[in-house]
Scaffold this motif. Sequence first.
Motif, PDB file in Angstrom:
ATOM      1  N   GLU A   1      52.748 -43.007 -12.441  1.00 35.08           N
ATOM      2  CA  GLU A   1      52.634 -42.580 -11.045  1.00 35.08           C
ATOM      3  C   GLU A   1      51.190 -42.489 -10.568  1.00 35.08           C
ATOM      4  OE1 GLU A   1      54.359 -41.091 -13.507  1.00 35.08           O
ATOM      5  OE2 GLU A   1      54.301 -38.887 -13.309  1.00 35.08           O
ATOM      6  N   ASP A   2      50.236 -42.673 -11.466  1.00 37.17           N
ATOM      7  CA  ASP A   2      48.832 -42.741 -11.060  1.00 37.17           C
ATOM      8  C   ASP A   2      48.449 -44.135 -10.570  1.00 37.17           C
ATOM      9  OD1 ASP A   2      48.064 -40.625 -13.842  1.00 37.17           O
ATOM     10  OD2 ASP A   2      48.153 -40.049 -11.731  1.00 37.17           O
ATOM     11  N   THR A   3      49.362 -45.068 -10.689  1.00 35.36           N
ATOM     12  CA  THR A   3      49.095 -46.425 -10.218  1.00 35.36           C
ATOM     13  C   THR A   3      48.825 -46.422  -8.723  1.00 35.36           C
ATOM     14  OG1 THR A   3      50.443 -47.458 -11.929  1.00 35.36           O
ATOM     15  CG2 THR A   3      50.094 -48.722  -9.917  1.00 35.36           C
ATOM     16  N   ALA A   4      47.670 -46.956  -8.347  1.00 31.42           N
ATOM     17  CA  ALA A   4      47.247 -46.949  -6.950  1.00 31.42           C
ATOM     18  C   ALA A   4      45.910 -47.681  -6.829  1.00 31.42           C
ATOM     19  CB  ALA A   4      47.093 -45.518  -6.433  1.00 31.42           C
ATOM     20  N   VAL A   5      45.522 -47.928  -5.603  1.00 28.95           N
ATOM     21  CA  VAL A   5      44.157 -48.364  -5.328  1.00 28.95           C
ATOM     22  C   VAL A   5      43.331 -47.096  -5.109  1.00 28.95           C
ATOM     23  CG1 VAL A   5      42.626 -49.647  -3.800  1.00 28.95           C
ATOM     24  CG2 VAL A   5      44.913 -50.532  -4.315  1.00 28.95           C
ATOM     25  N   TYR A   6      42.241 -46.992  -5.827  1.00 25.45           N
ATOM     26  CA  TYR A   6      41.374 -45.828  -5.756  1.00 25.45           C
ATOM     27  C   TYR A   6      40.136 -46.181  -4.937  1.00 25.45           C
ATOM     28  CZ  TYR A   6      44.207 -43.338  -9.128  1.00 25.45           C
ATOM     29  OH  TYR A   6      45.244 -42.685  -9.743  1.00 25.45           O
TER      30      TYR A   6
END
Length: 120
Positions: A88-93
């Motif tokens: 769930e930390d998958t993202a564009v930062y």
Amino acid sequence: VQLQASGGGLVQAGGSLRLSCAASGRRFSNNAMGWFRQAPGKERGLVAAISWSGGSISYADFAKGRFTLSRDYAKTTMYLQMNSLKPEDTAVYFCAAARGPYYSGSWDYWGQGTLVTVSS
């Protein structure tokens, strides 16, 4: 004036990544800085922010105990150490710099984003 985010990549759940945000064109020594993230289909939200002096740091609940924000004033670089990563930390930062010294104000400068993908 530019913020360059880097360090993203593909990592397995439980792994670690360190994101970097390098400033060019100005030092942002007197500005708060922070990391945001945006997952597919979701709004961009704050991950962590640090005041101009580094004396105050704020983390989103999901980041507490797993992520560590720091900044190196000599290198004009900000870091986000991310441990125990979850899918769930998958993202564009994205990294950002605030208009002023504290992170309660507006965010005026943005980097281009770096993709973090956590596989299960």
